[in-house]
Design a protein around this motif. Structure first.
Motif, short mmCIF file in Angstrom:
data_model
loop_
_atom_site.label_atom_id
_atom_site.label_comp_id
_atom_site.label_asym_id
_atom_site.label_seq_id
_atom_site.Cartn_x
_atom_site.Cartn_y
_atom_site.Cartn_z
N ILE A 82 -5.28 84.32 22.73
CA ILE A 82 -6.27 84.84 23.68
C ILE A 82 -5.79 86.13 24.33
O ILE A 82 -6.58 87.07 24.51
CB ILE A 82 -6.62 83.77 24.74
N ASN A 103 -14.61 81.37 21.29
CA ASN A 103 -13.84 80.27 21.88
C ASN A 103 -13.53 79.21 20.82
O ASN A 103 -13.86 78.03 20.98
CB ASN A 103 -14.63 79.66 23.04
N PHE A 133 -7.87 81.10 19.57
CA PHE A 133 -8.88 82.06 20.03
C PHE A 133 -9.05 83.18 19.00
O PHE A 133 -8.07 83.66 18.43
CB PHE A 133 -8.44 82.65 21.37
#
Length: 615
Positions: free
Chosen positions: A294, A315, A320
């Motif tokens: 992420i 998501n 991610f």
């Protein structure tokens, strides 16, 4: 060099005085008087005395003049950034206000040790209630923290906690303002910086500095892109909102970005230390050039946007991703997108290949783009999980508290995390009044939680009653018959014979006071004296607190400072061979400092100082 400058200044001042001997000082031009009164040798007390001599000098030293401006800026140089150049300001009034804030802050910090010595510090409402300019409070706290490294450790300990608290309150206000903006105006990078700042409030992390570093990477990518296509439109565009629509031109941008980010700058996913919280902080990602999916995705997406390519956050479970649309805008067919793995060096994947990353199939919903708010929730959720995985020390509890604060600021009605926050505060014994507020909120959101809520309410009320009638702390005197076997004293720097760690003693018991379960788990019965010997509370160099048997400890042959975050809670000073217990700890162990000063290391150093120099 400093001596030469001071001598030159003194000669210059002597020359001015000599030149003015034929006339009164008050007859000199205002500019010359201001020049004299701004000499570094003169302090604010001197200026006050001069201004009381006569009306002429009083007028020269008026509040908005150069003299008090000079005094203010010399005394508090960090505050200059809060004033515009050539700003008309009542510097005398500012000086008096800042001086008073300093006195009040110092008194408040000094009083905190007595009140919070036996419990975790959680709020500093008294600092906020001073009603003083915020930047004055922060400047005084920084002044305390930057003073002599080895002295005033207790004052610094609480000054640091107060500064941590005040900065976090500011960042939470900024986060709420950010969340109140229209969705299209919310930047994932700005949100990531706010998360970083909240978890690291004492670090120098700003959106401006982070953006500048990312701009530098973008410039490198442009140079690489120029090799591929010298006429690429992204090389001419300065506005990052101007997106390139041609898919081939977009592909060239991503090629250049991958070449710079992963080959030239050697960014990579941190597979070896995946659960290190540093991987989630954007300033650490840029510094260490490593992160988790992420954080690397936020960096990659920001860079792509600066180069004219629109990517969207996905998501995806456990990993991610970003998605890059291959069709005209508006398509939601998952097969119309290429998925980018920023953790995997920018590898481009099909929808089917994404499932290979996690080893199982998922529904089409998991391929959808998400909002910036959802990106932040995923980012903070990762930190929450790391905090829960922690070892139960101060560091992991702080991370858990910080990430819960952030999560519940973004999503204030999440019952699961509200209950976790209430349980955490209850476990740490802090903020009982806030625990009751949280429990009341949970009950209103989900009445089915009445069992857990009722239990916590009952025990929290008992805790509040207990605080109203505090127990007098036990005083341990070494001279007492039951303490005669205690060999070591608080403040001594020790080495563990078996584990090899360095530590400092901050408490002791004549016999082991832990539970039988702990004694069995730690195999205390295997020690020659078992549990029937003195045990010591020690702060360890690695940041942990331990309970060590006397037979396992020995005085350190070369005492050194112990870099533990709680040292200031118990000690006021590091004195080369030992730590000096603060007033609160000395109250608990009134005879220990005399014993500490009588240890061989201390006596040796004292004798060395007294020995005459060899001829």
């Amino acid at each position: 060099m400093a001596t030469s400058v001071a001598r030159a200044e003194q000669l210059s001042l002597n020359g001015i005085i000599y030149e003015s001997q034929t006339k009164k000082l008050t007859d000199l031009p205002t500019e010359l008087l201001e020049y004299i009164l701004c000499f570094p040798v003169l302090k604010h007390v001197d200026v006050c005395n001069v201004s009381c001599c006569c009306k002429r000098l009083h007028d020269v030293c008026h509040g908005r003049g150069k003299v008090w401006e000079h005094q203010y800026k010399i005394r508090w140089p960090r505050l200059q950034r809060f004033y515009r150049q050539n700003e008309s300001c009542d510097w005398l009034r500012e000086y008096i206000t800042r001086h008073r804030v300093g006195i009040q802050i110092r008194r408040t910090v000094e009083s905190i040790s007595k009140r919070f010595f036996t419990e975790v510090v959680n709020s500093f409402a008294e600092i906020e209630s001073l009603g003083m300019p915020e930047h004055f409070c922060e400047d005084e706290l920084l002044f305390i923290l930057n003073s002599d490294k080895r002295k005033s450790l207790t004052l610094k300990y609480y000054a640091k906690k107060i500064l941590y608290f005040l900065r976090q309150q500011n960042i939470l206000r900024s986060l709420k303002t950010f969340l109140g903006q229209p969705t299209e105006q919310q930047s994932a990078l700005e949100g990531a910086v706010l998360v970083d700042q909240y978890c690291n409030p004492l670090a120098d992390v700003t959106l401006e500095s982070i953006s500048q570093q990312i701009d530098d990477v973008a410039e490198k990518a442009k140079k690489m892109l120029r090799i591929k296509n010298p006429s690429h439109p992204s090389l001419r565009v300065t506005n990052s909102d101007c997106m390139t629509e041609d898919f081939e031109l977009q592909r060239q941008v991503l090629w250049a970005l991958n070449a710079v980010l992963y080959e030239q700058l050697q960014y990579k996913g941190n597979e070896c230390d995946y659960y290190n919280p540093l991987n989630s902080y954007i300033h650490q990602v840029l510094l260490r050039r490593t992160g988790i999916p992420i954080s690397l995705s936020v960096l990659y997406m920001t860079l792509a946007r600066k180069l004219g390519v629109q990517l969207e956050p996905v998501n995806f479970p456990n990993h991610f991703l970003l998605r890059w649309c291959q069709r005209p805008r508006g398509s939601e067919d998952i097969y119309d997108f290429v998925y980018i793995d920023a953790f995997g060096k920018g590898k481009q994947l099909t929808a089917k290949e994404c499932e290979y990353l996690i080893g199982h199939q998922v529904t089409a919903d998991y391929y959808s783009a998400i909002s910036t708010t959802e990106v932040l929730l995923r980012m903070v959720g990762n930190l929450l999980n790391i905090g829960k995985r922690g070892e139960g020390n101060e560091k992991s509890y702080q991370l858990l508290r910080d990430s819960l604060d952030l999560y519940l600021t973004i999503n204030p009605d999440n019952v699961q995390y509200l209950l976790l926050q209430a349980r955490l505060y209850f476990h740490l014994g802090i903020w009982p009044e806030k625990v009751l507020d949280i429990l009341q909120h949970i009950q209103a959101l989900d009445p089915s939680q009445h069992g857990a809520v009722g239990y916590l309410v009952q025990h929290t009320l008992e805790h509040i009653q207990h605080k109203k009638h505090p127990v007098t702390p036990e005083v341990k005197r070494r001279s007492a018959p039951e303490h005669l076997e205690v060999q070591y004293s608080v403040g001594l720097i020790m080495k563990h014979k078996r584990s090899g760690y360095n530590c400092v003693i901050y408490g002791w018991d004549p016999k082991c006071t832990m539970s039988q379960e702990w004694i069995n788990t730690m195999r205390v019965h295997q020690l020659s004296s078992g549990a029937n010997q003195p045990f010591y509370n020690v702060l360890v160099q690695d940041g942990t607190c331990r309970y060590a048997a006397q037979e396992n400890l020995e005085p350190h042959s070369a005492p050194l400072e112990i870099g533990h975050p709680e040292v200031g809670r118990y000690f006021s000073e590091f004195a080369e061979t030992h730590y000096v217990a603060n007033e609160e700890l000395q109250t608990r162990y009134p005879e220990d400092m005399r014993e500490t000063l009588g240890t061989p290391n201390y006596l040796k150093e004292t004798l060395d100082c007294l020995m005459p120099l060899s001829p």
